[in-house]
Structure formats: structure tokens, C-alpha cells
Design a protein around this motif. Structure first.
Motif, PDB file in Angstrom:
ATOM      1  N   ARG A  23       0.844  -1.184   0.000  1.00 58.51           N
ATOM      2  CA  ARG A  23       0.000   0.000   0.000  1.00 58.51           C
ATOM      3  C   ARG A  23       0.885   1.241   0.000  1.00 58.51           C
ATOM      4  N   PHE A  24       0.293   2.386  -0.280  1.00 62.66           N
ATOM      5  CA  PHE A  24       1.065   3.621  -0.298  1.00 62.66           C
ATOM      6  C   PHE A  24       1.587   3.943   1.105  1.00 62.66           C
ATOM      7  N   THR A  25       2.817   4.465   1.165  1.00 69.20           N
ATOM      8  CA  THR A  25       3.346   4.946   2.434  1.00 69.20           C
ATOM      9  C   THR A  25       2.731   6.302   2.755  1.00 69.20           C
ATOM     10  N   SER A  26       2.918   6.763   3.991  1.00 71.33           N
ATOM     11  CA  SER A  26       2.364   8.061   4.391  1.00 71.33           C
ATOM     12  C   SER A  26       2.964   9.186   3.557  1.00 71.33           C
ATOM     13  N   GLN A  27       4.261   9.075   3.231  1.00 69.62           N
ATOM     14  CA  GLN A  27       4.893  10.108   2.412  1.00 69.62           C
ATOM     15  C   GLN A  27       4.339  10.089   0.984  1.00 69.62           C
ATOM     16  N   GLN A  28       4.112   8.917   0.453  1.00 69.13           N
ATOM     17  CA  GLN A  28       3.531   8.819  -0.881  1.00 69.13           C
ATOM     18  C   GLN A  28       2.116   9.387  -0.903  1.00 69.13           C
ATOM     19  N   VAL A  29       1.344   9.138   0.149  1.00 66.30           N
ATOM     20  CA  VAL A  29      -0.008   9.683   0.229  1.00 66.30           C
ATOM     21  C   VAL A  29       0.037  11.205   0.277  1.00 66.30           C
ATOM     22  N   THR A  30       0.998  11.763   1.039  1.00 63.60           N
ATOM     23  CA  THR A  30       1.138  13.217   1.113  1.00 63.60           C
ATOM     24  C   THR A  30       1.410  13.812  -0.262  1.00 63.60           C
ATOM     25  N   VAL A  31       2.282  13.158  -1.030  1.00 64.81           N
ATOM     26  CA  VAL A  31       2.606  13.646  -2.372  1.00 64.81           C
ATOM     27  C   VAL A  31       1.397  13.507  -3.289  1.00 64.81           C
ATOM     28  N   LEU A  32       0.648  12.409  -3.169  1.00 64.18           N
ATOM     29  CA  LEU A  32      -0.551  12.232  -3.980  1.00 64.18           C
ATOM     30  C   LEU A  32      -1.566  13.341  -3.698  1.00 64.18           C
ATOM     31  N   ARG A  33      -1.710  13.722  -2.431  1.00 59.31           N
ATOM     32  CA  ARG A  33      -2.607  14.824  -2.093  1.00 59.31           C
ATOM     33  C   ARG A  33      -2.125  16.105  -2.773  1.00 59.31           C
ATOM     34  N   HIS A  34      -0.815  16.308  -2.769  1.00 57.20           N
ATOM     35  CA  HIS A  34      -0.247  17.492  -3.414  1.00 57.20           C
ATOM     36  C   HIS A  34      -0.505  17.483  -4.920  1.00 57.20           C
ATOM     37  N   LEU A  35      -0.540  16.276  -5.501  1.00 57.53           N
ATOM     38  CA  LEU A  35      -0.769  16.147  -6.941  1.00 57.53           C
ATOM     39  C   LEU A  35      -2.239  16.243  -7.311  1.00 57.53           C
ATOM     40  N   GLY A  36      -3.108  16.352  -6.308  1.00 62.47           N
ATOM     41  CA  GLY A  36      -4.517  16.560  -6.618  1.00 62.47           C
ATOM     42  C   GLY A  36      -5.452  15.433  -6.247  1.00 62.47           C
ATOM     43  N   VAL A  37      -4.977  14.405  -5.536  1.00 60.49           N
ATOM     44  CA  VAL A  37      -5.856  13.315  -5.105  1.00 60.49           C
ATOM     45  C   VAL A  37      -6.563  13.770  -3.836  1.00 60.49           C
ATOM     46  N   ASP A  38      -7.653  14.468  -3.996  1.00 62.61           N
ATOM     47  CA  ASP A  38      -8.399  15.020  -2.869  1.00 62.61           C
ATOM     48  C   ASP A  38      -9.667  14.217  -2.615  1.00 62.61           C
TER      49      ASP A  38
END
Length: 300
Positions: A23-38
């Protein structure tokens, strides 16, 4: 030469999806949020991770992405946000060719064709002709053809007033051809492309219904024969009118009736009758698809 996107053979970073990762790590999730995964919850992100790893497309390079689309839910009678996983047409081609290589399958992709209102299929599309009725592309896998046919009225994105958005107005042929190619790839490799769509396929999903719905057509001349009903006086009420309840008419199988017809003129009439009777978009689209098929077969 490997076509894998996110592998440990390349320079590894905190964003690299490891082979044993689940699964995605917490850091990867943070970057995904930055990329627009809201607005995506943990379950949405787990599905996104599974699809990204299965397709070997890199979400951090924007080869695959998840977006919340504003979709009207008829059951709840309100607009809701639904997370969808998308890629570009190049991503579809990459997944398909990787799948073909893995299966040792020989594939070929035909040039697109567009359906004109006169019933012909044309190898090029000119803007002067307006919008095509449909586009089709065939992918042949080990000698077996898989043809994707996309009707323009089913995919074109419109504004609230019913007009096409700028991209669909400027490039109607190119936009609908991408949808047809995506359908063909998904038919040829359903397991590898399950749950992934190209953006053009879903742009219509979050549009609002036009204030004055435009009459649509799937075969030649349907736009002209489907007329809106005459307006009824809003303020007039019947005086001393006897209300007689008519027995409900049995539901008609519009798609079945269309399949039984081999004449474009008859299909036009059926489309007009279905529209006047309040048939659903899917039912009218089935009639339109039959009309395109009959026209393509050279029948009158």
C-alpha cells in the motif's frame, strides 16, 4: 529494454513503489494529495495502489491518476463525488502492448474511422463536417479483431447550456477517436485494463444536464426528426373534466426492436418514437448504435 515504470532497477527514491510494497506509504499519500488526489479515503487509495501496481504505471509521474468526478446519483437524487482511476491514451497503449508481450500475442491497431451523417465511414475527419456520429478502431490480437465503436453523443462533454466544451468543439474527431481506441484496447485486454479509463471517456460523467436538452442523433438525420413536444399552457386547468385512468402500457424493448430492423429510415422513425415516449439515454443509444451498424453495412 524494460518498459517497467516503477522498479527498483532505477534510481530509488521515497516515491518508488517497491516490489514487496502492499500500500502507499504516508509520504507517498502526502505527495498524492499534493498532486490533486483530494477526497479519497483509505479504501480508495488502496484500490488506486492495486491498479497502479498491476498496470505498472507511475502515479507520481502522472502516468496514472485518481480524480474525484462530480456525478449525479439518481438513487440519491443528488450530485456526489466518485473517485475514478484514469490514464491517457498513451498509458492505455503501454499497458496493452506490455500485456501482449507477456502473452506472446501478435497485435495490430487499425487507423481510426469516423461515421458521417450520410452513413459512410471516413478515414479522415474535417472540422467543416461538424461532429462525427461515431468513431471506430480495431485491434487485432492473434488474428481475432476487437472493434471499439464510440458514439459521439455518449462521450462528448457539454456545458450546462448544451454546447460542446472547447476541446470537444475544436477536436471532435480526435477526442472521440481516443474513446474508440480505449474501448478496443479494453476489449482485447479486459483483465489488464479493468477499472482504468482514459480521461476522454469520463469527461461527460460529471457534466450537468443542459437547461434545454438538445435533441441528439446516432444515425443520419436523427437530429432533424426528433422534435421537442409542443408546449402546454402552464396556467390553464381543466374545468369539469372527468379523469379517466388509462391502463399502463407495457414497457417496450426499444433495443430489441432496433435489432430487428435493417433499414435506416425505419430506425430513424423508431428513434423519434422512443424519444417521444421518454426512453432512457441508454435505450436511445442502442437504437443509434444499430443505425450506425446498418449504415456501415451498406444497407438502406
Amino acid at each position: 529494454m524494460s518498459t517497467d515504470v516503477a522498479t527498483t532497477e532505477r534510481a530509488s527514491t521515497a516515491l518508488t513503489i517497491a516490489d514487496d510494497q502492499t500500500r502507499f506509504t504516508s509520504q507517498q499519500v502526502t505527495v498524492l494529495r499534493h498532486l490533486g488526489v483530494d477526497g479519497a479515503d483509505e479504501d480508495d487509495l488502496d484500490v488506486f495502489f492495486h491498479v497502479a501496481k498491476r498496470t505498472k504505471l507511475d502515479p507520481f509521474a502522472r502516468q496514472i491518476y485518481m480524480i474525484g468526478r462530480n456525478t449525479y446519483d439518481q438513487r440519491q437524487d443528488r450530485w456526489v463525488t466518485k473517485q475514478t482511476i484514469q490514464t491517457g491514451i498513451d498509458g492505455y497503449r503501454l499497458i496493452g502492448r506490455r500485456a501482449a508481450d507477456a502473452a506472446r500475442a501478435r497485435i495490430s491497431v487499425s487507423a481510426p474511422e469516423w461515421a458521417h451523417e450520410d452513413g459512410s465511414w471516413r478515414p479522415v475527419w474535417m472540422k467543416a463536417w461538424g461532429s462525427p456520429i461515431a468513431a471506430r478502431i480495431t485491434i487485432t490480437r492473434d488474428g481475432e479483431p476487437f472493434t471499439g465503436v464510440a458514439l459521439f453523443e455518449e462521450y462528448a462533454q457539454t456545458k450546462r447550456n448544451g454546447d460542446l466544451t472547447s476541446m470537444w468543439a475544436q477536436r471532435p474527431g480526435g477526442q472521440i477517436a481516443k474513446c474508440a481506441e480505449a474501448l478496443a484496447w479494453r476489449l482485447a485486454f479486459p483483465q489488464d485494463l479493468a477499472g482504468v479509463y482514459v480521461e476522454e471517456e469520463l469527461q461527460h460523467a460529471d457534466r450537468q444536464e443542459p437547461e434545454h436538452p438538445a435533441t441528439g442523433a446516432g444515425v443520419a438525420g436523427l437530429r432533424d426528426i426528433v422534435q421537442p413536444p409542443a408546449p402546454s399552457p402552464a396556467d390553464e386547468e381543466p374545468v369539469d373534466a372527468e379523469v379517466v385512468e388509462e391502463p399502463a402500457a407495457p414497457a417496450r424493448d426499444w433495443a430489441g426492436e432496433a435489432e430487428a430492423l435493417d433499414d435506416v429510415t425505419a430506425l430513424r422513425s423508431l428513434y423519434a418514437e422512443a424519444a417521444a415516449a421518454g426512453a432512457t439515454r441508454e435505450e436511445k443509444a442502442a437504437i443509434a448504435r444499430r443505425g450506425v451498424a446498418v449504415s456501415a453495412g451498406g444497407q438502406s
